[in-house]
Scaffold this motif. Sequence first.
Motif, PDB file in Angstrom:
ATOM      1  N   TYR A 180      15.594   8.433  14.627  1.00 46.40           N
ATOM      2  CA  TYR A 180      15.629   7.049  14.486  1.00 46.40           C
ATOM      3  C   TYR A 180      14.446   6.326  13.863  1.00 46.40           C
ATOM      4  O   TYR A 180      14.595   5.558  13.182  1.00 46.40           O
ATOM      5  CB  TYR A 180      15.821   6.450  15.957  1.00 46.40           C
ATOM      6  N   SER A 188      17.304   6.643   3.901  1.00 48.76           N
ATOM      7  CA  SER A 188      17.623   5.623   3.198  1.00 48.76           C
ATOM      8  C   SER A 188      16.747   5.251   2.192  1.00 48.76           C
ATOM      9  O   SER A 188      17.139   4.542   1.365  1.00 48.76           O
ATOM     10  CB  SER A 188      17.865   4.318   4.407  1.00 48.76           C
ATOM     11  N   HIS A 246      23.684   3.141  10.593  1.00 55.94           N
ATOM     12  CA  HIS A 246      23.310   2.455   9.610  1.00 55.94           C
ATOM     13  C   HIS A 246      24.298   2.079   8.751  1.00 55.94           C
ATOM     14  O   HIS A 246      24.413   0.980   8.182  1.00 55.94           O
ATOM     15  CB  HIS A 246      22.044   3.453   8.871  1.00 55.94           C
ATOM     16  N   SER A 249      25.833  -0.745   9.657  1.00 55.30           N
ATOM     17  CA  SER A 249      25.157  -2.080   9.643  1.00 55.30           C
ATOM     18  C   SER A 249      25.273  -2.591   8.119  1.00 55.30           C
ATOM     19  O   SER A 249      25.266  -4.010   8.012  1.00 55.30           O
ATOM     20  CB  SER A 249      23.386  -1.876   9.989  1.00 55.30           C
TER      21      SER A 249
END
Length: 280
Positions: A180, A188, A246, A249
Amino acid sequence: MKVTIIGIGLIGGSIAISLKENGFADHIIGVDRSQENLDKAVRRRLIDEDLSFEKGVAAADVIIISTPVDTLIDLVPKVLDLIKPEQTVLDVGSTKAPILKAIENHPNRKSFVATHPMAGTEFSGPEAAIPNLFENKCTVICDGEGSSKSAVITVKELYESMNMSIIRMNSVDHDVHAAYVSHISHLSSFALALTVLEKEKNEKAIFQLASGGFSSTVRLAKSSAAMWTPIFSQNRDNVLDVLDEHINSLAKFRTLLIKKDFNKISELIEEANRIRKILK
Ligand code: NAP
């Protein structure tokens, strides 16, 4: 105290600077597969001398292994094979469950302390080593109950001498949290760099526009493949879980943009702003 550092790159070299400056180590020995890196480390005075693997291990009170996480699986048992009971061995790898699994039945397991100093930069090699990298940061000690009391005390003293605080955690939890707080941001950042490099063929324009958000968001994409590929390999399942969240999101933002629902986008941004309270 005599300290041997195996892998004299960013982390090993920065530890060397700190331990020499604060007096924890009076002699630092470097061991590395790269003679070029060892020569650079001697020239930069990160280490006092370089020795072969066997001699470096034999000569030290404390042995720090600071090589990529895939190599630890092989190196840590080899070091433990050679040590005497009064010597302490620690690693600084970014994943913890695989290395602890690899040495769980080693007869010298108690002399080993698994650690992860939570500090770094996007650069690598001995030229990237800097003073004060670890100042006021924290180190995680994992599965410390498997180490002897004296080995844990030595390792705590080592990190405390660098003004670091210590957190104790089990290795499985560590790898979930690391996915995390560290691994997903690197993944990313690599993906964002690829997206922009692909879309924006005119590199000059990237450079001119990159002073603000892009450059800080994509900074981690400068990190080395040699270090990060083994981390993603060893922590694959946790990283996949976080990556799925992710992607969800990102998909939320995508849907709202398609729907032109800017009120909801504003709400999501405000929700994300709660990170300010956690990371001041
Ligand atoms: P680095 O700058 O690339 O340094 C690693 C050094 O180890 C290099 O000199 C490398 O030589 C050498 N090496 C590689 N394999 C070896 C082997 N089998 N035997 C002996 N030496 C070997 O990497 P780093 O960023 O310091 O990372 C080191 C460790 O710290 C990794 O386990 C990483 O997960 C952990 N860590 C990194 C960070 C970070 O932000 N960078 C933060 C916390 C923990 P070559 O140049 O020839 O490959």
